[in-house]
Design a protein around this motif. Structure first.
Motif, PDB file in Angstrom:
ATOM      1  N   UNK A 112       0.825  -1.197   0.000  1.00 25.31           N
ATOM      2  CA  UNK A 112       0.000   0.000   0.000  1.00 25.31           C
ATOM      3  C   UNK A 112       0.864   1.254   0.000  1.00 25.31           C
ATOM      4  N   UNK A 113       0.253   2.394  -0.319  1.00 22.53           N
ATOM      5  CA  UNK A 113       0.911   3.689  -0.182  1.00 22.53           C
ATOM      6  C   UNK A 113       2.179   3.831  -1.007  1.00 22.53           C
ATOM      7  N   UNK A 114       2.022   3.857  -2.316  1.00 25.62           N
ATOM      8  CA  UNK A 114       3.195   3.854  -3.204  1.00 25.62           C
ATOM      9  C   UNK A 114       4.140   5.019  -2.946  1.00 25.62           C
ATOM     10  N   UNK A 115       3.620   6.239  -2.788  1.00 20.37           N
ATOM     11  CA  UNK A 115       4.500   7.402  -2.585  1.00 20.37           C
ATOM     12  C   UNK A 115       5.308   7.269  -1.296  1.00 20.37           C
ATOM     13  N   UNK A 116       4.615   6.870  -0.230  1.00 16.58           N
ATOM     14  CA  UNK A 116       5.300   6.684   1.053  1.00 16.58           C
ATOM     15  C   UNK A 116       6.349   5.579   0.929  1.00 16.58           C
ATOM     16  N   UNK A 117       5.993   4.511   0.221  1.00 14.58           N
ATOM     17  CA  UNK A 117       6.911   3.388   0.042  1.00 14.58           C
ATOM     18  C   UNK A 117       8.140   3.819  -0.763  1.00 14.58           C
ATOM     19  N   UNK A 118       7.906   4.626  -1.808  1.00 14.68           N
ATOM     20  CA  UNK A 118       9.024   5.102  -2.629  1.00 14.68           C
ATOM     21  C   UNK A 118       9.975   5.970  -1.805  1.00 14.68           C
ATOM     22  N   UNK A 119       9.414   6.827  -0.942  1.00 14.40           N
ATOM     23  CA  UNK A 119      10.251   7.686  -0.102  1.00 14.40           C
ATOM     24  C   UNK A 119      11.062   6.846   0.883  1.00 14.40           C
ATOM     25  N   UNK A 120      10.422   5.840   1.478  1.00  7.51           N
ATOM     26  CA  UNK A 120      11.134   4.961   2.416  1.00  7.51           C
ATOM     27  C   UNK A 120      12.234   4.185   1.690  1.00  7.51           C
ATOM     28  N   UNK A 121      11.930   3.753   0.451  1.00  2.43           N
ATOM     29  CA  UNK A 121      12.909   2.994  -0.326  1.00  2.43           C
ATOM     30  C   UNK A 121      14.136   3.852  -0.634  1.00  2.43           C
ATOM     31  N   UNK A 122      13.912   5.103  -1.022  1.00  4.95           N
ATOM     32  CA  UNK A 122      15.020   5.994  -1.346  1.00  4.95           C
ATOM     33  C   UNK A 122      15.888   6.238  -0.109  1.00  4.95           C
ATOM     34  N   UNK A 123      15.236   6.441   1.036  1.00  9.13           N
ATOM     35  CA  UNK A 123      15.978   6.669   2.275  1.00  9.13           C
ATOM     36  C   UNK A 123      16.777   5.422   2.666  1.00  9.13           C
ATOM     37  N   UNK A 124      16.153   4.256   2.524  1.00  9.76           N
ATOM     38  CA  UNK A 124      16.832   2.999   2.871  1.00  9.76           C
ATOM     39  C   UNK A 124      18.039   2.766   1.962  1.00  9.76           C
ATOM     40  N   UNK A 125      17.902   3.068   0.661  1.00 11.27           N
ATOM     41  CA  UNK A 125      19.027   2.895  -0.264  1.00 11.27           C
ATOM     42  C   UNK A 125      20.174   3.845   0.083  1.00 11.27           C
ATOM     43  N   UNK A 126      19.840   5.073   0.522  1.00  2.89           N
ATOM     44  CA  UNK A 126      20.874   6.015   0.951  1.00  2.89           C
ATOM     45  C   UNK A 126      21.641   5.456   2.149  1.00  2.89           C
ATOM     46  N   UNK A 127      20.927   4.836   3.071  1.00  3.90           N
ATOM     47  CA  UNK A 127      21.587   4.270   4.256  1.00  3.90           C
ATOM     48  C   UNK A 127      22.484   3.104   3.857  1.00  3.90           C
ATOM     49  N   UNK A 128      22.005   2.241   2.968  1.00  8.09           N
ATOM     50  CA  UNK A 128      22.821   1.099   2.544  1.00  8.09           C
ATOM     51  C   UNK A 128      24.048   1.540   1.762  1.00  8.09           C
ATOM     52  N   UNK A 129      23.966   2.721   1.148  1.00  7.83           N
ATOM     53  CA  UNK A 129      25.114   3.245   0.402  1.00  7.83           C
ATOM     54  C   UNK A 129      26.284   3.588   1.320  1.00  7.83           C
ATOM     55  N   UNK A 130      26.021   3.686   2.635  1.00 10.93           N
ATOM     56  CA  UNK A 130      27.085   3.948   3.601  1.00 10.93           C
ATOM     57  C   UNK A 130      27.977   2.726   3.805  1.00 10.93           C
ATOM     58  N   UNK A 131      27.492   1.567   3.374  1.00  8.60           N
ATOM     59  CA  UNK A 131      28.212   0.316   3.602  1.00  8.60           C
ATOM     60  C   UNK A 131      29.197   0.022   2.482  1.00  8.60           C
ATOM     61  N   UNK A 132      30.264  -0.668   2.830  1.00  4.08           N
ATOM     62  CA  UNK A 132      31.179  -1.191   1.812  1.00  4.08           C
ATOM     63  C   UNK A 132      30.455  -2.294   1.038  1.00  4.08           C
ATOM     64  N   UNK A 133      30.968  -2.622  -0.133  1.00  2.00           N
ATOM     65  CA  UNK A 133      30.273  -3.585  -1.006  1.00  2.00           C
ATOM     66  C   UNK A 133      30.026  -4.921  -0.300  1.00  2.00           C
ATOM     67  N   UNK A 134      31.033  -5.442   0.386  1.00  5.41           N
ATOM     68  CA  UNK A 134      30.896  -6.737   1.055  1.00  5.41           C
ATOM     69  C   UNK A 134      29.902  -6.647   2.208  1.00  5.41           C
ATOM     70  N   UNK A 135      29.903  -5.521   2.916  1.00  5.81           N
ATOM     71  CA  UNK A 135      28.936  -5.316   4.003  1.00  5.81           C
ATOM     72  C   UNK A 135      27.516  -5.282   3.446  1.00  5.81           C
TER      73      UNK A 135
END
Length: 200
Positions: free
Chosen positions: A120-143
Motif C-alpha cells: 500500500x501507499x506507493x508514494x510513502x513506500x518510494x520515499x522509504x525505499x530511497x531513504x533505505x538505499x541512501x543508508x545502505x550506500x554507507x556500507x562497503x560492497x561486502x557489508x
C-alpha cells in the motif's frame, strides 16, 4: 508456561516499563517478554531504553495489539520479535529460544499485515525505499552483500557458505553494519534491506 521449560529461567517479573528497566539492569536477562500497553511507561518506550543499554537484552513483544503501526514501531525500537497473546504456549516458548539464538520471530497474522502494508501507499513506500538505499550506500560492497543476506533471513552460517567467507568475518561485517547504520539487531537490518527493495 516458561517455568516448565528446563532451559529457561524466569529471573524477574515487572508491572510496567519503568520497573522492567530497573529489573533488567539488576538481573541482566538474555531476553525480555514485553507488552505494549502498560500503566506508566509503555512497552515501546521501555524497549528503546532496554535496547540502548550497554548490555541490551533481546526483546520479544507479546501483546494483544496487532496494528501495523505498533508492529513497525516495536521493530524499529529494537524488538526482535512480535507475537500475539493468542499464540499457543509451546510456540511462545519456542519463540523465546529462537530470539535468544538470533532469529527474528513474527506471528503469522503480523507477517500478513506487514506484507499488506508493503503493497500500500506507493508514494510513502518510494520515499522509504530511497531513504533505505541512501543508508545502505554507507556500507562497503561486502557489508552490503551481508546486509542483503540478513534481509533474506539467512543465518551467519548460511551467509558464510553463500558468500564464501569465514564465520568470524560474517560476524564482523554484521557488527559493522549495525554500527554504521546505528541499528540494534538483525531485524532492523532486514527492515532497511526490505524498504530498499533488496530483500526479495
Amino acid at each position: 508456561m516458561l517455568g516448565g521449560a528446563p532451559d529457561i529461567d524466569v529471573v524477574a517479573e515487572a508491572a510496567d516499563g519503568a520497573q522492567a528497566q530497573t529489573l533488567a539492569a539488576r538481573h541482566l536477562p538474555d531476553i525480555v517478554l514485553m507488552d505494549i500497553r502498560m500503566a506508566g511507561m509503555d512497552g515501546l518506550t521501555a524497549t528503546e531504553i532496554l535496547r540502548g543499554a550497554q548490555r541490551p537484552p533481546e526483546v520479544l513483544m507479546l501483546t494483544t495489539f496487532h496494528a501495523d503501526a505498533l508492529v513497525l514501531r516495536a521493530l524499529r525500537a529494537g524488538a526482535a520479535g512480535y507475537l500475539l497473546k493468542d499464540t499457543p504456549p509451546q510456540d511462545i516458548v519456542a519463540a523465546v529460544r529462537r530470539v535468544v539464538a538470533g532469529e527474528p520471530v513474527l506471528s503469522p497474522s503480523v507477517t500478513r499485515q506487514l506484507i499488506a502494508r508493503a503493497t500500500d501507499g506507493r508514494n510513502e513506500r518510494d520515499a522509504r525505499a530511497a531513504h533505505a538505499r541512501q543508508r545502505l550506500a554507507l556500507l562497503a560492497e561486502r557489508e552490503r552483500e551481508v546486509a542483503v543476506a540478513v534481509g533474506r533471513g539467512r543465518s551467519n552460517g548460511e551467509i558464510a557458505g553463500e558468500l564464501h567467507m569465514a564465520l568470524p568475518t560474517v560476524k564482523t561485517h554484521v557488527s559493522r553494519i549495525l554500527a554504521k547504520l546505528e541499528l540494534n539487531n538483525r531485524v532492523q537490518i532486514a527492515i532497511v534491506v526490505h524498504e530498499a527493495g533488496l530483500g526479495e
